[in-house]
Design an enzyme around this catalytic site. Structure first.
Site, mmCIF file in Angstrom:
data_model
loop_
_atom_site.group_PDB
_atom_site.id
_atom_site.type_symbol
_atom_site.label_atom_id
_atom_site.label_comp_id
_atom_site.label_asym_id
_atom_site.label_seq_id
_atom_site.Cartn_x
_atom_site.Cartn_y
_atom_site.Cartn_z
ATOM 1 N N ASN A 195 -1.885 7.007 -2.114
ATOM 2 C CA ASN A 195 -3.048 6.677 -1.283
ATOM 3 C C ASN A 195 -3.849 5.535 -1.895
ATOM 4 O OD1 ASN A 195 -4.724 7.000 0.983
ATOM 5 N ND2 ASN A 195 -6.162 8.269 -0.164
ATOM 6 N N SER A 196 -3.151 4.524 -2.345
ATOM 7 C CA SER A 196 -3.798 3.370 -2.952
ATOM 8 C C SER A 196 -2.833 2.194 -2.909
ATOM 9 C CB SER A 196 -4.204 3.674 -4.399
ATOM 10 O OG SER A 196 -4.794 2.542 -5.010
ATOM 11 N N HIS A 246 0.863 -1.177 0.000
ATOM 12 C CA HIS A 246 0.000 0.000 0.000
ATOM 13 C C HIS A 246 0.895 1.221 0.000
ATOM 14 C CE1 HIS A 246 -3.709 2.325 0.862
ATOM 15 N NE2 HIS A 246 -2.861 3.143 1.475
ATOM 16 N N CYS A 247 0.816 2.014 -1.058
ATOM 17 C CA CYS A 247 1.686 3.185 -1.219
ATOM 18 C C CYS A 247 0.966 4.423 -0.703
ATOM 19 C CB CYS A 247 2.072 3.361 -2.690
ATOM 20 S SG CYS A 247 3.156 4.783 -2.978
ATOM 21 N N VAL A 248 1.576 5.087 0.287
ATOM 22 C CA VAL A 248 0.955 6.287 0.846
ATOM 23 C C VAL A 248 1.097 7.474 -0.096
ATOM 24 C CG1 VAL A 248 1.277 5.546 3.231
ATOM 25 C CG2 VAL A 248 3.096 6.838 2.090
#
Length: 430
Positions: free
Chosen positions: A288-289, A283-285
């Site tokens: 945001n997905s 999950h890549c901040v």
């Protein structure tokens, strides 16, 4: 005699909202101008703070909920809610960079503290399992602000030609395009009970998460029948999963109790998005997905374009403010750069870009290594916890040996992600 028909009581129609009105979290009509009115929790918190008393944690949470509910901008047919996590980067980043431009020591302190603050906020939200738009806002605003400083402080000095400016601008637009593609559906898994053929979008995922947080205790008749149906479906799918395990030609599958579905191999449930994702990497901040089967290629492309554009912009800036010096030398030794505030601000933004670029280059390197060994970041973390992976180069490379089919075949499989069902290797077979 004909029976007299009872007239239905007509419910009063709701008046349309003006651009400054909205329906708050209590279901009442409110106005943007009344954002500071009737807040008992805020009054109580201020009173306890003035009297040197500690403010209770639940009071702070209610104050933050009230602020996030009332923070809105005027819009057609009602004011729109603004996510409060978007605002801090828009205010703090220009202030920090301008303060760091005053003196060399201030620049060292500010540019050192910025990554520390970002990491602290990341671990805070990660521990609470909360989604945040802070990093997405920080990334997009950093791109825009660096480009603005380049146009205002570097281009007027006359050493940047129209072609170089056009190349840098095209790189910026390509970054935004790749980020838009990477932000789309990463490969969400649909519940088999859902008859809709359309895949889940990000807005639907957020709506489901909000719905799950607002769920009350107790079961109605519909909820009870739904839970029984889900339990029956779960038993059926578990039976089919056992059949899969007994068949040598099927791929290993797993049951997700949260999504109520059978997920294929390499899929995982994201605790932040609340949905299972095909071949989930992480999950890549920054977007945001999740990064999964459908957007992994776009994610790698966005990283590559960002690195090339950032290095090119840094080179142009250093060549302008530190003449007759190589890029590496000018980065560490540029005499007289703090005598002019314009040059000092440009030099500070260069070092800020270098820090961000170094972090993204590390992420890009790890991604390239994982693709070469055909492992996902989630599988790497799981292998390290279970001590089943082989570590090389001081832990930089973790080879699980489960899905790897050689360098070229691994990259070929990555290049065809999401296009068609690729043949599964023998390790996937149960």
């Amino acid at each position: 005699m004909k029976p007299v028909k009872k007239k239905k009581t007509e419910e009063p129609e709701l008046e349309p909202l003006c651009c400054c009105e909205y329906i708050d979290r209590n279901g009442e009509k409110n106005h943007v101008a009344a954002c500071l009115c009737d807040c008992q929790d805020l009054d109580e918190g201020c009173e306890r703070w003035i009297t040197c008393k500690s403010v209770r944690p639940e009071t702070c949470e209610r104050i933050m909920d009230t602020i996030s509910d009332r923070l809105r901008i005027p819009w057609l047919r009602g004011a729109k809610r603004v996510n409060i996590s978007i605002i801090p980067p828009l205010i703090l980043l220009p202030i920090f960079l301008h303060v760091a431009s005053w003196h060399f020591l201030l620049g060292v302190v500010v540019l050192t503290s910025l990554p520390v603050l970002a990491l602290w906020y990341y671990y805070l939200t990660h521990r609470r399992k909360e989604q945040t738009l802070f990093f997405l806002s920080l990334g997009l605003f950093s791109l825009g602000y660096m480009y603005y400083v380049f146009l205002q402080e570097v281009v007027p000095k006359g050493r940047v030609g129209p072609t170089q400016l056009a190349v840098l601008t095209c790189g910026l637009f390509l970054i935004l395009l790749a980020l838009y593609r990477a932000k789309k559906n990463p490969g969400y898994l649909r519940n088999p009970a859902n008859n809709s053929d359309s895949s889940l979008s990000n807005s639907q995922i957020e709506h489901q998460n909000r719905k799950g947080h607002d769920k009350t205790k107790g079961f109605s008749g519909a909820d009870l029948s739904g839970s029984l149906n889900n339990r029956t479906m779960k038993d059926d799918l578990k039976g089919s999963s056992k059949m899969v395990a007994g068949s040598p030609t099927k791929v290993k599958e797993d049951w997700c109790a949260k999504c109520q579905l059978v997920r294929p191999a390499r899929a995982w449930h994201c605790r932040l998005c609340g949905v299972c994702v095909r071949r989930m990497d992480h999950h890549c901040v920054w977007i945001n997905s999740c990064v999964g089967e459908s957007n992994h290629q776009a994610f790698i492309l966005a990283l590559l374009i960002f690195l090339l554009t950032s290095v090119y912009g840094i080179t142009l800036t250093l060549d302008t403010i530190c003449k007759d010096r190589s890029v590496f030398t000018a980065l560490f030794y540029c005499p007289g750069v703090y005598k002019n505030y314009s040059s000092a601000l440009s030099f500070t933004c260069v070092w800020y870009s270098v820090i961000i670029t170094a972090g993204m280059a590390y992420i890009f390197l790890i991604q390239l290594i994982n693709i070469s060994y055909n492992v996902t970041e989630r599988e790497v973390q799981q292998a390290l916890r279970q001590k089943t992976g082989r570590r090389r180069l001081c832990g930089l490379i973790v080879d699980t040996g489960q899905y790897s089919r050689g360098f070229l075949r691994n990259w070929h499989q990555f290049s065809t992600l999401g296009s068609h069902a690729a043949p599964h290797p023998a390790e996937d077979i149960v």
